[in-house]
Design a protein around this motif. Sequence first.
Motif, PDB file in Angstrom:
ATOM      1  N   LEU A  51     -27.225 -45.427  53.274  1.00  0.00           N
ATOM      2  CA  LEU A  51     -26.883 -43.734  53.015  1.00  0.00           C
ATOM      3  C   LEU A  51     -26.400 -43.866  53.694  1.00  0.00           C
ATOM      4  CD1 LEU A  51     -30.042 -42.959  55.821  1.00  0.00           C
ATOM      5  CD2 LEU A  51     -29.548 -42.067  53.451  1.00  0.00           C
ATOM      6  N   GLY A  52     -24.775 -44.441  53.141  1.00  0.00           N
ATOM      7  CA  GLY A  52     -24.119 -45.070  53.187  1.00  0.00           C
ATOM      8  C   GLY A  52     -23.672 -45.179  51.999  1.00  0.00           C
ATOM      9  N   LEU A  53     -23.655 -46.054  51.321  1.00  0.00           N
ATOM     10  CA  LEU A  53     -23.705 -46.449  49.628  1.00  0.00           C
ATOM     11  C   LEU A  53     -24.211 -45.709  48.994  1.00  0.00           C
ATOM     12  CD1 LEU A  53     -22.691 -48.424  48.091  1.00  0.00           C
ATOM     13  CD2 LEU A  53     -24.999 -49.076  47.640  1.00  0.00           C
ATOM     14  N   LEU A  54     -24.900 -43.856  49.128  1.00  0.00           N
ATOM     15  CA  LEU A  54     -25.228 -43.081  48.499  1.00  0.00           C
ATOM     16  C   LEU A  54     -24.091 -42.401  48.658  1.00  0.00           C
ATOM     17  CD1 LEU A  54     -27.263 -41.406  47.341  1.00  0.00           C
ATOM     18  CD2 LEU A  54     -27.994 -40.769  48.363  1.00  0.00           C
ATOM     19  N   SER A  55     -23.693 -42.009  49.530  1.00  0.00           N
ATOM     20  CA  SER A  55     -22.706 -41.040  49.745  1.00  0.00           C
ATOM     21  C   SER A  55     -21.143 -41.392  49.502  1.00  0.00           C
ATOM     22  CB  SER A  55     -22.428 -40.600  51.756  1.00  0.00           C
ATOM     23  OG  SER A  55     -21.505 -40.210  52.148  1.00  0.00           O
ATOM     24  N   THR A  56     -20.576 -42.048  49.439  1.00  0.00           N
ATOM     25  CA  THR A  56     -19.560 -42.964  48.578  1.00  0.00           C
ATOM     26  C   THR A  56     -19.922 -43.177  47.122  1.00  0.00           C
ATOM     27  OG1 THR A  56     -19.440 -44.618  50.698  1.00  0.00           O
ATOM     28  CG2 THR A  56     -18.452 -45.644  47.699  1.00  0.00           C
ATOM     29  N   CYS A  57     -21.123 -42.795  46.569  1.00  0.00           N
ATOM     30  CA  CYS A  57     -21.103 -42.326  45.466  1.00  0.00           C
ATOM     31  C   CYS A  57     -21.063 -41.262  44.876  1.00  0.00           C
ATOM     32  CB  CYS A  57     -22.859 -42.593  44.619  1.00  0.00           C
ATOM     33  SG  CYS A  57     -23.165 -44.951  44.813  1.00  0.00           S
ATOM     34  N   ILE A  58     -21.721 -40.727  45.526  1.00  0.00           N
ATOM     35  CA  ILE A  58     -21.343 -38.647  45.475  1.00  0.00           C
ATOM     36  C   ILE A  58     -19.816 -38.728  45.495  1.00  0.00           C
ATOM     37  CG2 ILE A  58     -22.158 -36.768  46.240  1.00  0.00           C
ATOM     38  CD1 ILE A  58     -24.688 -38.318  47.359  1.00  0.00           C
ATOM     39  N   TRP A  59     -19.447 -39.184  46.068  1.00  0.00           N
ATOM     40  CA  TRP A  59     -17.768 -39.065  46.824  1.00  0.00           C
ATOM     41  C   TRP A  59     -17.194 -39.477  45.396  1.00  0.00           C
ATOM     42  CZ3 TRP A  59     -16.427 -35.282  49.787  1.00  0.00           C
ATOM     43  CH2 TRP A  59     -16.832 -34.997  50.364  1.00  0.00           C
ATOM     44  N   SER A  60     -17.803 -40.184  45.065  1.00  0.00           N
ATOM     45  CA  SER A  60     -16.980 -40.969  44.032  1.00  0.00           C
ATOM     46  C   SER A  60     -17.172 -40.523  42.762  1.00  0.00           C
ATOM     47  CB  SER A  60     -17.940 -42.856  42.960  1.00  0.00           C
ATOM     48  OG  SER A  60     -17.339 -43.666  44.568  1.00  0.00           O
ATOM     49  N   GLY A  61     -18.188 -39.810  42.551  1.00  0.00           N
ATOM     50  CA  GLY A  61     -18.374 -39.040  41.107  1.00  0.00           C
ATOM     51  C   GLY A  61     -17.568 -37.869  42.095  1.00  0.00           C
ATOM     52  N   ASP A  62     -17.305 -36.977  42.970  1.00  0.00           N
ATOM     53  CA  ASP A  62     -16.618 -36.230  43.641  1.00  0.00           C
ATOM     54  C   ASP A  62     -14.908 -36.682  42.667  1.00  0.00           C
ATOM     55  OD1 ASP A  62     -18.190 -34.446  43.310  1.00  0.00           O
ATOM     56  OD2 ASP A  62     -18.094 -34.524  46.372  1.00  0.00           O
ATOM     57  N   VAL A  63     -14.505 -37.474  42.801  1.00  0.00           N
ATOM     58  CA  VAL A  63     -13.454 -37.938  42.502  1.00  0.00           C
ATOM     59  C   VAL A  63     -13.293 -37.428  41.032  1.00  0.00           C
ATOM     60  CG1 VAL A  63     -11.820 -40.048  42.673  1.00  0.00           C
ATOM     61  CG2 VAL A  63     -12.716 -39.692  44.166  1.00  0.00           C
ATOM     62  N   THR A  64     -12.998 -38.322  40.527  1.00  0.00           N
ATOM     63  CA  THR A  64     -13.565 -38.004  39.305  1.00  0.00           C
ATOM     64  C   THR A  64     -13.805 -36.592  38.401  1.00  0.00           C
ATOM     65  OG1 THR A  64     -14.596 -39.949  39.076  1.00  0.00           O
ATOM     66  CG2 THR A  64     -14.657 -39.238  37.232  1.00  0.00           C
ATOM     67  N   GLY A  65     -14.605 -35.752  38.818  1.00  0.00           N
ATOM     68  CA  GLY A  65     -15.316 -34.495  38.693  1.00  0.00           C
ATOM     69  C   GLY A  65     -13.671 -33.712  39.041  1.00  0.00           C
ATOM     70  N   TYR A  66     -13.341 -33.485  40.331  1.00  0.00           N
ATOM     71  CA  TYR A  66     -12.032 -32.973  40.704  1.00  0.00           C
ATOM     72  C   TYR A  66     -10.945 -32.950  40.146  1.00  0.00           C
ATOM     73  CZ  TYR A  66     -14.659 -31.157  44.881  1.00  0.00           C
ATOM     74  OH  TYR A  66     -15.224 -31.459  45.948  1.00  0.00           O
ATOM     75  N   LEU A  67     -10.472 -34.441  39.390  1.00  0.00           N
ATOM     76  CA  LEU A  67      -8.982 -34.247  39.375  1.00  0.00           C
ATOM     77  C   LEU A  67      -9.889 -34.063  37.407  1.00  0.00           C
ATOM     78  CD1 LEU A  67      -8.246 -38.253  39.702  1.00  0.00           C
ATOM     79  CD2 LEU A  67      -7.165 -36.044  40.245  1.00  0.00           C
ATOM     80  N   ALA A  68     -10.497 -34.216  37.289  1.00  0.00           N
ATOM     81  CA  ALA A  68     -10.905 -34.443  35.598  1.00  0.00           C
ATOM     82  C   ALA A  68     -11.459 -32.071  35.496  1.00  0.00           C
ATOM     83  CB  ALA A  68     -12.605 -34.324  34.556  1.00  0.00           C
ATOM     84  N   GLY A  69     -11.798 -31.938  36.313  1.00  0.00           N
ATOM     85  CA  GLY A  69     -11.861 -30.594  36.255  1.00  0.00           C
ATOM     86  C   GLY A  69     -10.726 -30.002  36.438  1.00  0.00           C
ATOM     87  N   GLY A  70     -10.065 -30.454  37.501  1.00  0.00           N
ATOM     88  CA  GLY A  70      -8.463 -29.484  37.603  1.00  0.00           C
ATOM     89  C   GLY A  70      -7.759 -28.967  35.811  1.00  0.00           C
TER      90      GLY A  70
END
Length: 318
Positions: A51-70
């Motif tokens: 479950l922690g690894l899944l959480s990490t994968c979700i947050w990793s996607g957020d990193v890319t999404g936030y930067l790319a979206g901005g």
Amino acid sequence: AGILYPLLAFAGNFWWLLGIRFFTSFFSGTVNPAQTLLVATTPKEWHGTALGLLSTCIWSGDVTGYLAGGLMVDYFGYRVAFLSCGFFYIVGGVLVHLLVREDFVAPAPKAASPKVKQASKRKFWQVATPAVLWICAFFLLMGMARRIDAPFTAMLVETVNGADKAATYTGITSAFAAIGGIIAGLVVGRLCDRVAPGKLLLPILISSGLFTLGQACSQSLHALILFRFLTYMAAAGLQPALQVMLTKVTSPEKRGTFFGWTASLSTAGGVLCNLLSGALAYYVGVRGVFVAGALIFLIMVPLHIPFLRAYLKEYRKE
């Protein structure tokens, strides 16, 4: 979700935008099935890590999404951002369809007498023990605490740093927050397999509240980024800890149901806090919204005492 997100780019007015946004959210609830699938196919002693690894994968996607979206918003506009969001949903769906395998056999439908149906209902509600209900309550509060300031991050960035390239700096701030979430997912998930997850609640809640308060008091962009990072590094560990606790006091055949409950309650917390945060921002300012988020985390500190009592009582029975 892959079809609906691009439609947001062509919404003609606010009401169309609102309606399409409702359905995109309705169809984009992929995290709960992923959590249930992981728990069902992972040995019990590795639930925290999975479950922690899944959480990490979700947050990793957020990193890319936030930067790319901005960057997309600043240089290409909002429409390109919405179109790209739909593209990535379709890519994710194709990958899951082609690569994920599950060994699931649906139970055959059986005709049941009224007495059998009533017994089944009683059995289900017996699973919803005080410990489970406390976990559900904490998911509701967690949804409020973690989401109450999200719509106002850009406003706080403008407050401390000015309006110039605010979308880009908001993306950078959110990306650092997501990095904190990545760290939390890996560390807390592994800790949950080595120590009792209930012992992690108190430090997570106190640090989350204090770091959120630090965001409210930030006077520079660097301070805001630092406290945003620390807040998410602490608060992102709450969800995997609660999920591991849920797996320890529920039967395997009901876990999907309860994961669904907790996901819905977390979202409901976000809805409630959105109604609250708008009024707070109007009457006390954007910093007051972040103070409210800190207070919700700190309110959970005394509540975790009766929660742990109910949880330990049920866990010892198991």
